[in-house]
Scaffold this active site. Structure first.
Site, PDB file in Angstrom:
ATOM      1  N   LYS A  15       0.830  -1.221   0.000  1.00 32.71           N
ATOM      2  CA  LYS A  15       0.000   0.000   0.000  1.00 32.71           C
ATOM      3  C   LYS A  15       0.855   1.258   0.000  1.00 32.71           C
ATOM      4  CE  LYS A  15      -2.176  -0.672   3.914  1.00 32.71           C
ATOM      5  NZ  LYS A  15      -1.668  -1.949   4.363  1.00 32.71           N
ATOM      6  N   ARG A  89      -9.189   1.537   9.220  1.00 33.75           N
ATOM      7  CA  ARG A  89      -8.779   0.162   9.493  1.00 33.75           C
ATOM      8  C   ARG A  89      -9.801  -0.585  10.334  1.00 33.75           C
ATOM      9  NH1 ARG A  89      -2.820   0.767   9.087  1.00 33.75           N
ATOM     10  NH2 ARG A  89      -1.786  -1.221   9.455  1.00 33.75           N
ATOM     11  N   ARG A 128      11.207  -7.260   5.027  1.00 34.24           N
ATOM     12  CA  ARG A 128      11.236  -5.812   4.755  1.00 34.24           C
ATOM     13  C   ARG A 128      12.323  -5.131   5.595  1.00 34.24           C
ATOM     14  NH1 ARG A 128       5.743  -2.469   4.825  1.00 34.24           N
ATOM     15  NH2 ARG A 128       5.559  -3.196   6.964  1.00 34.24           N
ATOM     16  N   ARG A 160      11.681  -3.087  11.064  1.00 37.62           N
ATOM     17  CA  ARG A 160      10.723  -2.462  11.981  1.00 37.62           C
ATOM     18  C   ARG A 160      10.330  -3.467  13.065  1.00 37.62           C
ATOM     19  NH1 ARG A 160       6.116   0.041   8.126  1.00 37.62           N
ATOM     20  NH2 ARG A 160       4.856  -1.056   9.643  1.00 37.62           N
ATOM     21  N   ARG A 171      -0.507  -9.089  13.193  1.00 33.52           N
ATOM     22  CA  ARG A 171      -1.044  -8.006  12.347  1.00 33.52           C
ATOM     23  C   ARG A 171      -1.990  -8.564  11.282  1.00 33.52           C
ATOM     24  NH1 ARG A 171       4.076  -5.307  10.155  1.00 33.52           N
ATOM     25  NH2 ARG A 171       2.677  -3.858   9.129  1.00 33.52           N
TER      26      ARG A 171
HETATM   27  P1  AMP Z   1       1.175   0.544   8.920  1.00 32.89           P
HETATM   28  O1  AMP Z   1       2.480   1.188   8.610  1.00 32.89           O
HETATM   29  O2  AMP Z   1       0.019   1.149   8.159  1.00 32.89           O
HETATM   30  O3  AMP Z   1       1.219  -0.958   8.795  1.00 32.89           O
HETATM   31  O4  AMP Z   1       0.856   0.876  10.458  1.00 32.89           O
HETATM   32  C1  AMP Z   1       1.724   0.456  11.484  1.00 32.89           C
HETATM   33  C2  AMP Z   1       0.956   0.339  12.804  1.00 32.89           C
HETATM   34  O5  AMP Z   1       0.393   1.624  13.147  1.00 32.89           O
HETATM   35  C3  AMP Z   1      -0.249  -0.616  12.790  1.00 32.89           C
HETATM   36  O6  AMP Z   1       0.135  -1.967  13.000  1.00 32.89           O
HETATM   37  C4  AMP Z   1      -1.078  -0.056  13.930  1.00 32.89           C
HETATM   38  O7  AMP Z   1      -0.532  -0.402  15.194  1.00 32.89           O
HETATM   39  C5  AMP Z   1      -0.876   1.448  13.762  1.00 32.89           C
HETATM   40  N1  AMP Z   1      -1.920   2.030  12.873  1.00 32.89           N
HETATM   41  C6  AMP Z   1      -1.718   2.619  11.649  1.00 32.89           C
HETATM   42  N2  AMP Z   1      -2.888   3.051  11.128  1.00 32.89           N
HETATM   43  C7  AMP Z   1      -3.839   2.741  12.033  1.00 32.89           C
HETATM   44  C8  AMP Z   1      -5.257   2.905  12.072  1.00 32.89           C
HETATM   45  N3  AMP Z   1      -5.921   3.476  11.062  1.00 32.89           N
HETATM   46  N4  AMP Z   1      -5.923   2.453  13.174  1.00 32.89           N
HETATM   47  C9  AMP Z   1      -5.265   1.882  14.201  1.00 32.89           C
HETATM   48  N5  AMP Z   1      -3.946   1.675  14.227  1.00 32.89           N
HETATM   49  C10 AMP Z   1      -3.223   2.099  13.157  1.00 32.89           C
END
Ligand code: AMP
Length: 214
Positions: A15, A89, A128, A160, A171
């Site tokens: 994404k 989400r 990654r 990460r 996740r």
């Molecule tokens: P991402 O980089 O989008 O995978 O986000 C990394 C982490 O940030 C996720 O695993 C969540 O812990 C948190 N996170 C990001 N976006 C959201 C969201 N819209 N709602 C809740 N947690 C989020």
């Protein structure tokens, strides 16, 4: 013309990579809740302190924290539109976004779903690596697993915390349980959702998305 998009898909679907490319080519702002949260954690702000433990465990940050952050962002001057990456989400976030957009008389143009099988995702996510200096993203699947330096700037590459195997599995579970209903929410709106196969090359996926947007 203002264009507003959402990009959805499981963690590891690409994404972020696609959102940056689309934002560049369409001329809209890329808004990634994950990037905003990581930035807040790195700076040690109040928001970052609230989010850090949830993120490291692979859990979602509570809706009220995220909604406050995104409402601030969408209230600012965003002249040419946006692509939301990592938000909404949960069904609650999707409903709250709909209300917010209605209030502000903002139209949502398309929701892009990148679809990829779970088996591929675990491999991709644990492989990654991110550059600590410029944020470039690499994948060491099929490459030197010990690759340590960024090709672009020479910065150090790191994994990460939330890309470690146990966390990755959590996740993906969270995605199936909490985020998959968001797809159905947008599928109900005629012509809003476009779905692309995310197992191909980065450029092929971009072409498929651009075709769906035009
Ligand atoms: P991402 O980089 O989008 O995978 O986000 C990394 C982490 O940030 C996720 O695993 C969540 O812990 C948190 N996170 C990001 N976006 C959201 C969201 N819209 N709602 C809740 N947690 C989020």
């Amino acid at each position: 013309m203002v264009k507003n998009f959402i990009i959805l898909g499981p963690p590891g679907a690409g994404k972020g990579t696609q959102a940056v490319k689309i934002a560049d080519s369409v001329g809209v702002q890329h808004l990634s809740t994950g990037d905003l949260l990581r930035d807040a954690v790195a700076k040690g702000t109040e928001l970052g302190k609230k989010a850090k433990d949830f993120m490291n465990q692979g859990l979602l940050v509570p809706d009220e924290v995220i909604l406050g952050m995104i409402s601030d962002k969408l209230s600012g001057p965003i002249a040419f539109g946006w692509i939301l990456d990592g938000f909404p989400r949960t069904l609650e976030q999707a409903e709250a976004l709909s209300m917010l957009l209605k209030e502000k008389e903002i139209e949502l143009d398309k929701v892009i779903l990148i679809d990829v099988a779970s088996k591929i995702l675990v491999k991709r996510l644990t492989g990654r690596r991110v550059c600590a200096n410029c944020g470039a993203i690499y994948n060491v699947v099929g490459m030197d697993k010990n690759k340590q330096k960024c090709d672009k700037c020479g910065g150090n590459l790191f994994t990460r915390d939330d890309d470690k195997e146990e966390t990755v599995k959590r996740r993906l579970e969270v995605y199936i349980k909490q985020t998959a209903p968001v797809i159905d929410f947008y599928a109900k709106s005629n012509g809003l959702l476009i779905s692309v196969d995310g197992s191909g090359s980065i450029d092929d996926i971009t072409s498929e998305i651009m075709e769906g947007l035009s």
